[in-house]
Structures are given as structure tokens and as C-alpha cells.
Design a protein around this motif. Structure first.
Motif, mmCIF file in Angstrom:
data_model
loop_
_atom_site.group_PDB
_atom_site.id
_atom_site.type_symbol
_atom_site.label_atom_id
_atom_site.label_comp_id
_atom_site.label_asym_id
_atom_site.label_seq_id
_atom_site.Cartn_x
_atom_site.Cartn_y
_atom_site.Cartn_z
ATOM 1 N N ALA A 1 -24.120 -19.030 138.078
ATOM 2 C CA ALA A 1 -25.497 -18.861 137.640
ATOM 3 C C ALA A 1 -25.566 -18.897 136.122
ATOM 4 C CB ALA A 1 -26.051 -17.539 138.162
ATOM 5 N N LEU A 2 -26.679 -19.392 135.607
ATOM 6 C CA LEU A 2 -26.994 -19.327 134.183
ATOM 7 C C LEU A 2 -28.246 -18.476 134.038
ATOM 8 C CD1 LEU A 2 -26.504 -22.964 132.818
ATOM 9 C CD2 LEU A 2 -25.082 -20.958 132.390
ATOM 10 N N VAL A 3 -28.154 -17.427 133.236
ATOM 11 C CA VAL A 3 -29.247 -16.466 133.111
ATOM 12 C C VAL A 3 -29.906 -16.598 131.746
ATOM 13 C CG1 VAL A 3 -29.917 -14.042 133.234
ATOM 14 C CG2 VAL A 3 -28.021 -14.894 134.643
ATOM 15 N N ALA A 4 -31.223 -16.775 131.745
ATOM 16 C CA ALA A 4 -32.006 -16.780 130.508
ATOM 17 C C ALA A 4 -32.830 -15.501 130.465
ATOM 18 C CB ALA A 4 -32.916 -18.004 130.442
ATOM 19 N N GLY A 5 -33.397 -15.224 129.311
ATOM 20 C CA GLY A 5 -34.265 -14.064 129.194
ATOM 21 C C GLY A 5 -34.075 -13.340 127.881
ATOM 22 N N LEU A 6 -34.981 -12.405 127.637
ATOM 23 C CA LEU A 6 -34.899 -11.542 126.459
ATOM 24 C C LEU A 6 -35.131 -10.102 126.897
ATOM 25 C CD1 LEU A 6 -37.022 -13.724 124.001
ATOM 26 C CD2 LEU A 6 -34.530 -13.526 124.054
ATOM 27 N N ALA A 7 -34.541 -9.756 128.044
ATOM 28 C CA ALA A 7 -34.852 -8.471 128.654
ATOM 29 C C ALA A 7 -34.456 -7.293 127.783
ATOM 30 C CB ALA A 7 -34.160 -8.357 130.015
ATOM 31 N N SER A 8 -33.408 -7.462 126.972
ATOM 32 C CA SER A 8 -32.937 -6.337 126.175
ATOM 33 C C SER A 8 -33.902 -5.949 125.068
ATOM 34 C CB SER A 8 -31.576 -6.682 125.561
ATOM 35 O OG SER A 8 -31.675 -7.861 124.789
ATOM 36 N N MET A 9 -34.905 -6.799 124.779
ATOM 37 C CA MET A 9 -35.838 -6.483 123.702
ATOM 38 C C MET A 9 -37.292 -6.491 124.150
ATOM 39 S SD MET A 9 -35.498 -10.022 121.511
ATOM 40 C CE MET A 9 -36.805 -9.595 120.381
ATOM 41 N N ASP A 10 -37.567 -6.830 125.388
ATOM 42 C CA ASP A 10 -38.953 -6.911 125.853
ATOM 43 C C ASP A 10 -39.058 -6.300 127.250
ATOM 44 O OD1 ASP A 10 -41.516 -7.495 126.575
ATOM 45 O OD2 ASP A 10 -41.371 -9.656 126.292
ATOM 46 N N PHE A 11 -39.575 -5.072 127.299
ATOM 47 C CA PHE A 11 -39.754 -4.384 128.579
ATOM 48 C C PHE A 11 -41.241 -4.259 128.905
ATOM 49 C CE2 PHE A 11 -35.545 -3.218 127.214
ATOM 50 C CZ PHE A 11 -34.816 -3.177 128.392
ATOM 51 N N GLN B 1 -42.519 -14.170 126.815
ATOM 52 C CA GLN B 1 -42.684 -15.358 125.985
ATOM 53 C C GLN B 1 -41.402 -15.737 125.242
ATOM 54 O OE1 GLN B 1 -46.064 -13.975 123.524
ATOM 55 N NE2 GLN B 1 -47.253 -15.620 124.457
ATOM 56 N N TYR B 2 -41.370 -17.016 124.830
ATOM 57 C CA TYR B 2 -40.358 -17.537 123.909
ATOM 58 C C TYR B 2 -38.930 -17.300 124.391
ATOM 59 C CZ TYR B 2 -44.446 -17.454 120.854
ATOM 60 O OH TYR B 2 -45.704 -17.624 120.322
ATOM 61 N N VAL B 3 -38.608 -17.839 125.550
ATOM 62 C CA VAL B 3 -37.285 -17.626 126.126
ATOM 63 C C VAL B 3 -36.481 -18.927 126.064
ATOM 64 C CG1 VAL B 3 -35.993 -16.908 128.161
ATOM 65 C CG2 VAL B 3 -38.175 -15.822 127.618
ATOM 66 N N PRO B 4 -35.512 -19.031 125.129
ATOM 67 C CA PRO B 4 -34.699 -20.253 125.036
ATOM 68 C C PRO B 4 -33.846 -20.451 126.284
ATOM 69 C CG PRO B 4 -34.536 -18.936 123.025
ATOM 70 C CD PRO B 4 -35.210 -18.078 124.057
ATOM 71 N N TYR C 1 -42.851 -17.340 130.813
ATOM 72 C CA TYR C 1 -42.845 -17.210 132.271
ATOM 73 C C TYR C 1 -43.524 -15.916 132.673
ATOM 74 C CZ TYR C 1 -38.630 -14.351 131.322
ATOM 75 O OH TYR C 1 -37.744 -13.428 130.832
ATOM 76 N N SER C 2 -43.922 -15.856 133.945
ATOM 77 C CA SER C 2 -44.610 -14.674 134.466
ATOM 78 C C SER C 2 -44.203 -14.424 135.910
ATOM 79 C CB SER C 2 -46.136 -14.844 134.366
ATOM 80 O OG SER C 2 -46.555 -15.998 135.066
ATOM 81 N N ALA C 3 -44.356 -13.171 136.334
ATOM 82 C CA ALA C 3 -44.071 -12.764 137.712
ATOM 83 C C ALA C 3 -45.247 -11.934 138.220
ATOM 84 C CB ALA C 3 -42.792 -11.932 137.763
#
Length: 395
Positions: A117-127, A145-148, A197-199
Motif C-alpha cells: 500500500a501507498l499512504v497519502a495524507g497529512l493526518a499528523s497536522m490536520d485533525f 486539503q493539499y495532500v501530495p 478529499y472528503s469523507a
């Protein structure tokens, strides 16, 4: 204890692979920018290079790379293509965090096979997302927003806050379960596949969630024991080094092509003086970056946390590298004439350099705060938050 599923990745092989695909990356760069994501050929080449496995645990075939190895890989890749290195730094980091933090059965399922798997995201800074507790997991809602790297990712991590408790957790979900907004139409870093992206009412099982923070790691690279902001700072410094070196490479080639034409700006005495100055800056910031992160590596090997001064120097080294890229971009704009205005390599790196220097972790405010710490003017007990200083209230 888990046993290794695959042979450990050798970072030297990753560096050699980046060199081997250099010509492909150059040939595909224009199409990648047009698509606003890597072409299929580039995506495959990046996967096969091993760059995305830099921070995977060794039991899943990863390298568990140290900071100095990360500097070499990310700077090598950004010298080849700034956008792709921007994508790779995020996919590598988020994949590493997920593999180190998820329960073993889930981590083995996602990362233990050949098709990882390849995981993208900025979870560590956007909760900013929310999670509602239900039997067996959570119902998640939110927008990010803004997820490379989202265009290449198979999975995405979502930073959410649990409504009932206020607790922050990270959920790892298939990209196909999200609504992706393809809106990356920026000045630079066009090939980085950075998307929103959104959920909505998305169920996430318990075993696909984990608590953030180094104290909750279950396995993996020592560098993940630092804060996510520290790793982001390391990546930013390494990325900046490669981009700065490539712009100087292009200016050097342009100068050689115009040798004998003394009337041109790029062969003027003033240009040569400025080129020498900026060349020394790149060498200097690179040496500082490696020195500081060598000290950090020593701390990690001893099992100790970098003190506030060393954390400050980690940020300052990255900020100086980033500032140097901006200055070199100005050098290109001032002396390269139409070569930086036309579509081509120099223009692409000029645009990527300006886009990448907007990174929050190396903003001028961070440099100012570094100066406050290093000058000794702040009270005892001051420490670094995610990107900013936290100064204790006076008693």
C-alpha cells in the motif's frame, strides 16, 4: 517479535535506481505536468526504485532509513524532478507512519506483500475531521486539503477528532472510499498529484485506526520517534538542497552554451560573482543540514530526544536551505533571460522552487523564532510545538 517478510531494502540501491531512471523522469516531465500527476511510466519507475519503502519497517521489506540517508535520497530525487520529490517525501513519510503504527495484522495485510500500500495524507497536522463511535469502529466525516501524492496513493490517512471524547485518532482508508477533488492548478509542483478529499458517513473498523504520536509506535524507523513536524522539516531541507543544486546546474550549462558572448547577462562578470556566492550558499546549507541531522541521528541511536537548541537548529537548517532556493530562483530570473520564461527545465524548477518555498515549516517567522531561542531571550521552559514556539505564561 515479527520476523522479516522480505529482504531489507538497501538505500544505496535506491540511490542507484534514482540515477538509472533520471533520463525517464526528464523525458516524461512535460507530460507529468500536463496530467498534474506522474505519468504511468514514472509511477511504475518510482515504485520499483524503492523510494516509497525508505521508512517501512524492515520486517515488511523496508529500509528504516536514518536522517542522513533520507537527505541523500530526497535531495537526489528533487535534483531530478522537484514535483516528484515533493510527492515522494509525503508518500514515504505517511506510509512509514501507518506501517509503524497500525496493529500488526492490519500492517502486515497492507505492507507485507509484494504489492504494498501507498499512504497519502497529512493526518499528523490536520485533525479537522470528526469521528463518531459505533460498534466495531467509527463513522468518519470531514474534508482535507493539499495532500501530495493522492493521485498515486492506494490508501489515505484521515486525522479526526472523536466527538464523544475529544480524542484525536488517525484512520487509514482506501482512496476509493473518498470523494477526491481534482483541483491542483497551481504555479509549480504540478506533477505532485496534490489534491483535496472528503469523507461522509464512512465506516472505519477499529483495526484500521491508531493513535498519533511517537509514544504509540509499534515498530519501525528510529526517526519516526521524532515529531511529524521534525520529519517534515528534514524532508523540506533535503528537497530544497536538490532543487537549488539543479537550478545552479541549469545556469552552469546555460553559461557554457553562451561562452564567448560577453554581452549577455549570463556571461557577465556580475553573474559570475553572484553564481559563486550562491554556489557557496548551497554547499554551506547542505553541510549544515548534514551536520545537524548527524547530531540528531546520534541522539536517536542513544535513545535520547534532541534538546531545544538542537530542535531549533533542525528547523533553522531547513529554513536556510529553503531561503537559498528562493535566492537562486531570483538569480535565474535576473540573469537567464528568456530561458527562464520559456517552457523547459529551468522554468519548471523556477516554478517548483517558488511553490515549495511556501512551506509553513520554513517560513520567515520560523527563522525569527529560531533567533529568539538562540539569542537566549525567551524564558526557560519554551519549547517547539508543531511548527511554532510555545512560550510559557509568566507566573
Amino acid at each position: 517479535m515479527t520476523t522479516s517478510i522480505h529482504p531489507t531494502l538497501d538505500v544505496n540501491n535506491v540511490l542507484a535506481a534514482i540515477d538509472n531512471i533520471y533520463d525517464l523522469l526528464q523525458a516524461e516531465a512535460e507530460d507529468s505536468e500536463r496530467l498534474r500527476r506522474p505519468t504511468p511510466a514514472v509511477q511504475q519507475a518510482l515504485k520499483e526504485s524503492g523510494v516509497f519503502q525508505l521508512l517501512l519497517p524492515v520486517e515488511y521489506g523496508g529500509a528504516e532509513a536514518g536522517p542522513l540517508e533520507i537527505i541523500e535520497v530526497i535531495s537526489r530525487l528533487s535534483r531530478a524532478d522537484g514535483s516528484l520529490a515533493w510527492l515522494a517525501r509525503v508518500l514515504t513519510s505517511e506510509t512509514g507512519y501507518a506501517a509503524a503504527s497500525l496493529p500488526e495484522e492490519t500492517a502486515r495485510e497492507l505492507f507485507g506483500g509484494e504489492d504494498k500500500a501507498l499512504v497519502a495524507g497529512l493526518a499528523s497536522m490536520d485533525f479537522s475531521g470528526t469521528a463518531r463511535r459505533v460498534d466495531g469502529g467509527y463513522i468518519v466525516d470531514g474534508e482535507w486539503q493539499y495532500v501530495p501524492g493522492l493521485s498515486m496513493a492506494t490508501h489515505v490517512d484521515l486525522g479526526v477528532t472523536v466527538e464523544e471524547t475529544g480524542e484525536r485518532i488517525i484512520c487509514v482508508v482506501p482512496r476509493s472510499s473518498l470523494r477526491v477533488t481534482d483541483n491542483w492548478k497551481m504555479l509549480g509542483l504540478l506533477s505532485s498529484g496534490t489534491l483535496d478529499y472528503s469523507a461522509w458517513e464512512l465506516f472505519v473498523p477499529d483495526n484500521y485506526t491508531f493513535l498519533p504520536g511517537p509514544e504509540n509506535l509499534r515498530r519501525g524507523a528510529d526517526i519516526l520517534r521524532l515529531s511529524p513536524s521534525a520529519l517534515a522539516t528534514l524532508n523540506q531541507g533535503a528537497w530544497s538542497q536538490g532543487v537549488g543544486e539543479r537550478i545552479l546546474d541549469e545556469l552552469k550549462q546555460l553559461t557554457q552554451e553562451n561562452r564567448g558572448h560577453s554581452e549577455r547577462d549570463v556571461t557577465s562578470a556580475e553573474f559570475y560573482a553572484e553564481f559563486a556566492r550562491h554556489y557557496s550558499h548551497v554547499r554551506g546549507t547542505g553541510a549544515l543540514l548534514r551536520e545537524i541531522w548527524g547530531e540528531v541521528n546520534d541522539n536517536l541511536e542513544r535513545g535520547t530526544k534532541p534538546d531545544v537548541e538542537l530542535q531549533t537548529m533542525m528547523r533553522l537548517a531547513a529554513a536556510l536551505s529553503t531561503r537559498t532556493v528562493l535566492e537562486i530562483s531570483h538569480l535565474a530570473h535576473r540573469f537567464a533571460g528568456a530561458s527562464v520564461m520559456r517552457n523547459g527545465v529551468l522554468q519548471r524548477f523556477f516554478r517548483d522552487g517558488h511553490a515549495g518555498t511556501q512551506h509553513r515549516g520554513t517560513a520567515h517567522l520560523v527563522t525569527q523564532q529560531c533567533g529568539e531561542i538562540l539569542s537566549g531571550t525567551l524564558p526557560e521552559g519554551t519549547y517547539w510545538g508543531f511548527y511554532d514556539l510555545v512560550v510559557p505564561e509568566p507566573e
